[in-house]
Write an enzyme that holds these catalytic residues in place. Structure first.
Site, PDB file in Angstrom:
ATOM      1  N   CYS A 176     -15.510   3.999  11.032  1.00  0.00           N
ATOM      2  CA  CYS A 176     -14.814   3.715   9.807  1.00  0.00           C
ATOM      3  C   CYS A 176     -15.384   2.531   9.032  1.00  0.00           C
ATOM      4  O   CYS A 176     -15.254   2.483   7.822  1.00  0.00           O
ATOM      5  CB  CYS A 176     -13.356   3.491  10.151  1.00  0.00           C
ATOM      6  N   ARG A 225      -9.026  -0.936   8.248  1.00  0.00           N
ATOM      7  CA  ARG A 225      -9.373   0.465   8.021  1.00  0.00           C
ATOM      8  C   ARG A 225      -9.006   1.332   9.218  1.00  0.00           C
ATOM      9  O   ARG A 225      -9.009   2.558   9.116  1.00  0.00           O
ATOM     10  CB  ARG A 225     -10.871   0.587   7.714  1.00  0.00           C
ATOM     11  N   TRP A 259     -13.751   5.032  14.174  1.00  0.00           N
ATOM     12  CA  TRP A 259     -12.507   5.788  14.299  1.00  0.00           C
ATOM     13  C   TRP A 259     -12.906   7.201  14.689  1.00  0.00           C
ATOM     14  O   TRP A 259     -13.629   7.878  13.959  1.00  0.00           O
ATOM     15  CB  TRP A 259     -11.744   5.776  12.979  1.00  0.00           C
ATOM     16  N   ASN A 284     -20.915   6.151   8.713  1.00  0.00           N
ATOM     17  CA  ASN A 284     -19.578   6.610   8.319  1.00  0.00           C
ATOM     18  C   ASN A 284     -19.709   7.994   7.716  1.00  0.00           C
ATOM     19  O   ASN A 284     -20.680   8.271   7.010  1.00  0.00           O
ATOM     20  CB  ASN A 284     -18.959   5.688   7.270  1.00  0.00           C
ATOM     21  N   GLY A 285     -18.709   8.839   7.924  1.00  0.00           N
ATOM     22  CA  GLY A 285     -18.744  10.186   7.359  1.00  0.00           C
ATOM     23  C   GLY A 285     -18.863  11.228   8.451  1.00  0.00           C
ATOM     24  O   GLY A 285     -18.656  10.948   9.638  1.00  0.00           O
ATOM     25  N   GLU A 293       8.573   9.104   0.755  1.00  0.00           N
ATOM     26  CA  GLU A 293       7.751   7.920   1.009  1.00  0.00           C
ATOM     27  C   GLU A 293       8.393   7.046   2.085  1.00  0.00           C
ATOM     28  O   GLU A 293       7.691   6.510   2.966  1.00  0.00           O
ATOM     29  CB  GLU A 293       7.554   7.134  -0.285  1.00  0.00           C
ATOM     30  N   LYS A 337       6.596   6.078   5.654  1.00  0.00           N
ATOM     31  CA  LYS A 337       6.394   4.709   6.137  1.00  0.00           C
ATOM     32  C   LYS A 337       6.956   4.540   7.542  1.00  0.00           C
ATOM     33  O   LYS A 337       6.339   3.914   8.397  1.00  0.00           O
ATOM     34  CB  LYS A 337       7.060   3.702   5.186  1.00  0.00           C
ATOM     35  N   GLU A 374       4.713   6.356  10.013  1.00  0.00           N
ATOM     36  CA  GLU A 374       3.384   5.753  10.107  1.00  0.00           C
ATOM     37  C   GLU A 374       3.353   4.553  11.038  1.00  0.00           C
ATOM     38  O   GLU A 374       2.429   4.420  11.848  1.00  0.00           O
ATOM     39  CB  GLU A 374       2.908   5.299   8.715  1.00  0.00           C
ATOM     40  N   HIS A 391      21.157  24.085   3.750  1.00  0.00           N
ATOM     41  CA  HIS A 391      20.139  25.113   3.973  1.00  0.00           C
ATOM     42  C   HIS A 391      19.275  24.824   5.197  1.00  0.00           C
ATOM     43  O   HIS A 391      18.121  25.227   5.254  1.00  0.00           O
ATOM     44  CB  HIS A 391      19.270  25.261   2.721  1.00  0.00           C
ATOM     45  N   LYS A 412      -7.380   3.365   6.925  1.00  0.00           N
ATOM     46  CA  LYS A 412      -6.983   2.986   5.573  1.00  0.00           C
ATOM     47  C   LYS A 412      -7.635   3.877   4.527  1.00  0.00           C
ATOM     48  O   LYS A 412      -6.977   4.398   3.644  1.00  0.00           O
ATOM     49  CB  LYS A 412      -7.356   1.530   5.327  1.00  0.00           C
TER      50      LYS A 412
END
Length: 623
Positions: free
Chosen positions: A2, A27, A83, A108-109, A495, A499, A502, A518, A618
């Site tokens: 990362c 990150r 990562w 990275n990638g 949201e 949070k 996370e 429902h 991140k």
């Protein structure tokens, strides 16, 4: 991925690389490593070899290994925080990767065709020591070195075989004065010093040594020596890239008196809103120039808005959909970028295509933007990016850009970036409504006055932290939670749920309150807390009915309301009055704040890693 840091200097680069890695911890990562070129003096000449140290876990584990090795130093080196994408977290899978002690690489990638390359390299006799896709990069560069006259040309030849995304740092003892950097689909910057040059994934990694940066563009390959930097574009032509001075400084990413970056960034939101509004509004008006000099002519022709984003930014887009359609009557669609790019969307004429991203490097969002640009001219589509990072890929690719001025956001769970995205979207709704005469001057003034009050409203919400901290104690033994909202509060509930999951690892879901019958009512019992958002609006009475449905089934409810809502506390119903005098635009922004605080304090109770939650990064620069 990362995080990448590298450097070539007259001094020992190890402390610089290590500090750069620390500044990239936000990150997310599971392992780290450093490789250096170290000289071995002989009576006849100096020769060089690669020294490498790697460790699983936090950077302190790598630092400990360095402290135990007194000879680990050098003037040129590369470092990485990983990562896991291919292969489990392990020392063998950690970067840098080495081939035959002649090439060291950080990456990275994702190299998407690495299986094909690996088979060919195995046939050539190369031996693999990791499960990663990155190792094929080291082997490919080594192969090209056999017939190349420079490390630069070897890397240029090697990358022609790669499919996917990469940011690369490459060194070789054959060329002990050279560091090569390359980027495609993953960000990379060059830090410019005096007789020393550095590379990094992020400006923040290099702020202790420079504030002058070159932002590499798509396809660029750069050769760094102590004498200077030479850059070539994807066609192999030498090019000049502007050196830009960062407005950030090394102290802007310090914790100060806060325990965690997330807590610091929650409390920075009033100032972030002030900074985002500065120069974008007058006393009574939104300035179209806030979105660029072309904005006025583009916005007058817009027939619909298409918003593309991921995660928290997607929730910001959902809030604005209500604003676009309810306040100015303009059709608006919002879609997750990873879904949009893999279907065949119908693109209408005169669409404003809005991408939202904190980093400006989100892989799926960037790919969706590149996809839409292929039909932009024939459909008269214009593109706008709302972003927190200048010189990011999204800002460079878009017709129009709005920078949110939130400042550095280090915590993986986004807070102030989300708030400033909502501010940016509120300005966008208002300015389009004004230019197309969909709202009156009086309505515009009301919106502007409300935004001017927003920093104070957020500050008032932050003042309830102690109350929220007490509520958080109820979650100590909870594994599930349900969030409810109506209208713009539904995406705010989404949201809030995001949070909580996370950073506390509690399973949380959000529903429109009207959907309780429902399905979600089946979940309600005394063990699942229900968090509801109750602003004083035309949906309040219906929300109160929904809350009674929860209460009748023994649910434990927490209601965040404004002072006019008067939901009323009773057994099983804990009401927190968090704000007052909120309007249609300021309400969702303000009510989001106590949900951020709730997630933060629940995470503290659960003992999780607030700033670097497990498995998350991140900047999501790969699919």
């Amino acid at each position: 991925m990362c995080g990448i840091v590298g450097g070539v200097a007259e001094r020992n680069v190890v402390p610089i690389l290590l500090e750069g890695l620390r500044r990239l911890e936000y990150r997310g990562y599971d392992s780290s490593g450093i490789a250096l070129l170290n000289s071995t003096e002989s009576p006849k000449k100096a020769s060089f070899q690669i020294q490498r140290l790697r460790a699983v876990g936090k950077i302190k584990e790598l630092d400990s290994k360095i402290q135990q090795n007194s000879f680990f130093d050098g003037n040129i080196g590369i470092a990485h925080t990983r990562w896991a994408t291919h292969g489990v977290p392990s020392e063998n899978n950690a970067h840098p990767h080495i081939c035959n002690n002649e090439v060291a690489v950080v990456h990275n990638g994702i190299i998407e065709n690495y299986h094909i390359l690996k088979e060919a390299q195995l046939a050539e006799g190369y031996r693999f020591t990791s499960e990663t896709d990155t190792e094929v990069v080291a082997h490919a560069v080594h192969y090209e070195l056999k017939t190349s006259t420079s490390l630069l040309s070897a890397v240029q030849q090697a990358i022609t075989h790669f499919e996917g995304a990469y940011a690369l740092g490459v060194i070789s003892p054959k060329f002990p004065d050279t560091l090569i950097a390359a980027r495609k689909g993953s960000p990379l910057v060059i830090g410019v010093g005096i007789g020393e040059f550095f590379i990094a994934s992020d400006v923040s990694a290099l702020l202790p040594v420079t504030q002058n940066f070159i932002f590499l563009e798509e396809g660029d390959v750069a050769e760094l020596t102590r004498q200077g930097v030479t850059i070539f574009n994807g066609d192999g032509e030498q090019v000049e890239r502007e050196v830009k001075q960062s407005s950030l400084n090394m102290h802007s990413v310090e914790l100060g008196d806060h325990r965690h970056y997330m807590h610091k960034e929650i409390f920075e939101q009033p100032q972030a809103v002030i900074d985002t509004l500065e120069g974008r509004i007058s006393q009574e008006h939104v300035l179209p120039s806030a979105f660029g000099y072309q904005a006025e002519s583009i916005f007058k022709e817009v027939k619909q808005v298409q918003i593309i984003a991921c995660g928290t930014s997607y929730h910001a887009g959902l809030v604005s959909k209500y604003w676009f359609e309810d306040i100015i009557g303009l059709p608006c669609s919002v879609e997750v970028a990873s879904e949009y790019r893999y279907r065949n969307p119908v693109v209408q004429d005169n669409t404003l295509f809005v991408t939202i991203s904190q980093s400006g490097e989100t892989a799926d969002t960037l790919a969706a933007l590149q996809q839409i640009k292929q039909v932009a001219n024939e459909k008269n589509v214009s593109t706008l990016t709302i972003c927190n990072v200048p010189e990011s890929s999204l800002t460079r690719e878009s017709d129009l850009t709005f920078l949110t001025h939130a400042g550095p956001e280090i915590g993986v769970a986004s807070t102030k970036a989300f708030t400033t995205q909502l501010v940016a979207l509120s300005l966008l709704v208002t300015v389009i409504g004004k230019l197309q005469k969909r709202i009156s001057e009086r309505r515009e003034t009301i919106i502007v006055k409300g935004l001017q009050k927003l920093p104070g409203l957020i500050q008032s919400a932050l003042a309830h932290e102690e109350v929220v901290k007490e509520i958080a104690k109820n979650f100590s033994d909870k594994d599930n939670a349900l969030f409810l909202g109506r209208g713009t509060m539904y995406p705010i509930a989404m949201e809030g749920a995001l949070k909580l999951k996370e950073i506390s690892y509690i399973h949380a879901e959000a529903y429109p309150a009207g959907e309780l019958k429902h399905g979600p009512l089946a979940l309600i019992d005394e063990n699942i807390p229900v968090i509801a958002i109750a602003p004083h609006n035309d949906l309040l009475e219906k929300l109160k009915s929904n809350l009674q449905e929860v209460k009748a089934r023994g649910g434990q409810m927490i209601v965040f309301e404004d002072e006019q809502s008067n939901v009323g506390s009773e057994d099983g119903l804990h009401v927190v009055k968090t704000t007052t005098n909120v309007g249609r635009i300021t309400a969702p922004i303000t009510f989001n704040v106590p949900l951020q605080l709730l997630a933060y304090h629940v995470a503290l109770i659960k003992g999780t890693d607030v700033d670097q939650p497990r498995n998350l990064a991140k900047s999501v620069t790969v699919e």
